[in-house]
Design a protein around this motif. Structure first.
Motif, short mmCIF file in Angstrom:
data_model
loop_
_atom_site.label_atom_id
_atom_site.label_comp_id
_atom_site.label_asym_id
_atom_site.label_seq_id
_atom_site.Cartn_x
_atom_site.Cartn_y
_atom_site.Cartn_z
N GLU A 126 13.35 23.34 3.31
CA GLU A 126 12.65 22.69 4.42
C GLU A 126 11.76 21.58 3.87
N LEU A 127 11.71 20.46 4.59
CA LEU A 127 10.86 19.34 4.19
C LEU A 127 9.91 19.01 5.35
N PRO A 128 8.70 18.53 5.06
CA PRO A 128 7.64 18.48 6.08
C PRO A 128 7.73 17.33 7.08
N LEU A 168 -3.02 10.60 -1.67
CA LEU A 168 -1.71 10.53 -2.33
C LEU A 168 -0.84 11.78 -2.15
N ALA A 169 -1.41 12.86 -1.63
CA ALA A 169 -0.67 14.13 -1.59
C ALA A 169 0.62 14.02 -0.78
N GLN A 170 0.61 13.23 0.29
CA GLN A 170 1.80 13.12 1.15
C GLN A 170 2.71 11.97 0.75
N VAL A 215 0.67 17.12 -8.56
CA VAL A 215 1.97 17.59 -9.04
C VAL A 215 2.46 18.75 -8.18
N SER A 216 1.55 19.66 -7.85
CA SER A 216 1.93 20.80 -7.00
C SER A 216 2.38 20.34 -5.61
N ALA A 217 1.71 19.31 -5.09
CA ALA A 217 2.06 18.81 -3.76
C ALA A 217 3.38 18.05 -3.78
N PRO A 220 0.85 -1.21 0.00
CA PRO A 220 0.00 0.00 0.00
C PRO A 220 0.88 1.26 0.00
N LEU A 221 1.46 1.58 -1.14
CA LEU A 221 2.45 2.65 -1.22
C LEU A 221 1.89 4.01 -0.82
N HIS A 222 0.58 4.19 -0.90
CA HIS A 222 0.01 5.49 -0.51
C HIS A 222 0.13 5.71 0.99
#
Length: 575
Positions: free
Chosen positions: A154-156, A102-104, A141-143, A60-62
């Motif tokens: 910086e990374l979240p 999928l955004a993260q 794509v933007s995310a 479950p890669l998501h």
């Protein structure tokens, strides 16, 4: 973008003005592929690395988070997204929102705006072709894509996987201000470390517990001095799980001069390392090899070897030729290092402007004590010194200080005519008052010493005796001794012993060439001269004078008391 600044807070709370989107290594012009250290990876290689890392669509890669720190042409990102979409289709819950799910799942970073625009277009095309709505595709794509310098942006959050092909850029191509910011942030930037070293450091530190890094990049850091701090970091907190030697394989879309390797490193307790060497780059072969490397046990004839204790502090990683390694370890236990026996290893002079400081010795129009005869690799290519008549300007007093040009009018005139060339060097711009110094200090005493000369890059040891008349150029390393007879030492080093030590510790260059650098030469072990019998002394000297390599080997093997299997190991086992 050039001209747009922000303040980035780095260690100790200090504020440095840096470019928000800072294109290393140049500020004035947009970087090209070569300047950014970009080398694009073949799809078969990407799929192999994702398989080894465990980023496969049967999971479950998501629910996982993948980082790609240098998008480049999108080679890794596009294949990863294909797998993410395939896995999501198998695991999607009814009524779920794709963007939310999928955004993260992915973060991909790139400093070059033009590359980002190309990859965005490819990614949108892929998503839409996979029946993702235009709105959802745009949001994803933007995310996923972050425009910025991976070493500063910086990374979240932490990541389950980090995969890619980090940029390969020399320090001298990076602006000083940017390099200073990198040095404050990253503990592994040491000596002449290339940019991929801090890329690996940050990628490792961004892994969540149990997370996996899968990179393909130059293997120099695994053995070179500058890789020591990064090796120590891996030894302390990570597990080198797999190493695949990619020498002489078509792993990339273009040829590269440095030897690449694939490393799979996990954030977990250290353990044994699975090794494979030079696989064929085709999908079926790599699928089979990935399965063998990940198997619970090593299958005979699978092309996979398992070894323990590859990683030990900052020590070089020895990942091949284990019969040779066993011999080296025995010699290291029994005999002292070369410089512990009265020998000294050095390197010839780097001027920074050879066209200005070097020329025909007879035609260098300066005071006689301001020039020295120079020996270069061309002078010793046939195994003997055949001086071609070159010389080098010496701007230093014997005590190491620069001479006063007013005391040497001919030297002053000579240097002034070439001031434009000499002053452009970094060392001159950083210290304008001493604009005419060479990068390395010239000590005439070195020219007067008997020495052994060794070219930097060779397929085998090339050891030439020089009788104390010439000063070495910077492509030559030299060995002097107060105890060892240098002719006898020449015989020892001309045997397989020098190549044995250098090949174990040096990274190979394309064509099988080795780097006979000081850091590797100093690892060579020899007995103390006082422990060598008179008979063997004479045998070594006669072998060197006769330029008889077989005689050098016979005398050296006896000197080290090598068994027959150890003598065979000098040639290696090819593994």
């Amino acid at each position: 973008m050039p001209g747009l600044h922000k303040h980035v807070t780095i260690n100790q709370g200090r504020q440095l003005p840096l470019f928000a989107v800072y294109p290393p290594p140049k500020l004035v012009v947009a970087p090209g592929i070569k300047e950014r250290g970009a080398v694009y990876t073949r799809r078969e290689t990407v799929e192999f690395i994702l398989d080894l890392s465990g980023y496969t669509d049967d999971k479950p890669l998501h629910n996982f988070r993948l980082l790609e720190p240098s998008i480049g042409n999108g080679d890794f990102l596009l294949v990863a997204v294909e797998r993410l979409l395939s896995a999501y289709a198998k695991n999607r819950l009814e009524g779920s929102c794709m963007c939310d799910d999928l955004a993260q799942a992915i973060r991909a970073v790139e400093v070059d705006h033009a590359s980002i625009e190309k990859v965005r277009a490819k990614l949108l095309k892929l998503l839409i072709h996979s029946d993702v709505s235009l709105q959802d595709a745009g949001e994803l794509v933007s995310a996923w894509i972050i425009e910025g310098d991976f070493l500063l942006v910086e990374l979240p959050h932490l990541f389950t996987f980090t995969v890619g092909n980090p940029p390969y850029v020399r320090q001298e191509l990076i602006p000083d201000e940017l390099m200073a910011a990198y040095r404050e942030r990253f503990e592994t930037i040491y000596d002449r470390a290339d940019l991929y070293v801090p890329f690996i450091e940050r990628s490792l530190k961004l892994l969540e517990p149990g997370g996996t890094l899968g990179f393909i990049c130059a293997d120099r850091w695994m053995k070179n001095r500058y890789g020591g701090p990064l090796r120590a970091l891996v030894a302390k907190s990570f597990h080198l799980k797999c190493y695949v030697d990619m020498v002489d394989t078509a792993a990339f879309q273009s040829e590269v001069s440095a030897y690449p390797a694939i490393t799979i490193i996990t954030r977990e307790k250290p353990g044994s390392t699975r090794l494979a060497h030079r696989p064929s780059i085709d999908r079926a072969t790599l699928k089979q090899l990935a399965a063998a490397l990940k198997n619970t046990t090593v299958v005979v004839d699978s092309g996979v070897t398992e070894v323990v204790k590859v990683v030990h502090g900052s020590e070089p990683w020895i990942l091949h030729s284990f019969d040779q390694l066993a011999l080296v370890r025995r010699l290291e236990k029994r005999f002292p290092a070369l410089e512990e026996t009265g020998c000294k290893v050095g390197i010839g002079v780097a001027t920074g402007a050879d066209k200005a400081f070097i020329g025909s010795y007879e035609e260098l129009d300066v005071e006689p004590d301001r020039k020295l005869p120079l020996v270069t690799t061309k002078d010793i290519k046939n195994g003997k010194v055949d001086w071609q008549g070159m010389g080098v300007i010496n701007p230093f007093n014997d005590n190491g200080s620069l001479v006063n040009l007013s005391d040497y009018p001919k030297l002053a005139e000579y240097l002034e005519r070439r001031r434009d060339v000499i002053s452009k060097r970094n060392c001159a711009q950083n210290n304008p008052k001493n604009w005419y110094k060479t990068i390395d200090r010239i000590n005439p005493e070195i020219a007067r010493k008997h020495k052994l000369l060794i070219p930097d890059i060779k397929g085998k040891a090339h050891i030439v005796y020089e009788d104390g008349r010439l000063y070495p150029h910077h492509n030559l390393y030299y060995i002097t001794s107060v105890d060892w007879d240098l002719t006898a030492l020449q015989a020892v080093l001309q045997s397989g012993i020098a190549k044995l030590f250098v090949s174990i510790y040096s990274t190979q260059m394309r064509g099988g060439y080795l780097r006979f650098q000081a850091q590797y030469l100093r690892r060579i072990r020899v007995p103390r001269w006082s422990d060598v019998s008179e008979r063997l002394r004479n045998a070594l000297i006669e072998a060197a004078k006769a330029d008889d390599i077989e005689a050098c080997n016979r005398a050296t093997f006896e000197l080290f008391e090598l068994s027959q299997p150890e003598r065979s190991a000098i040639g290696g086992n090819g593994k």
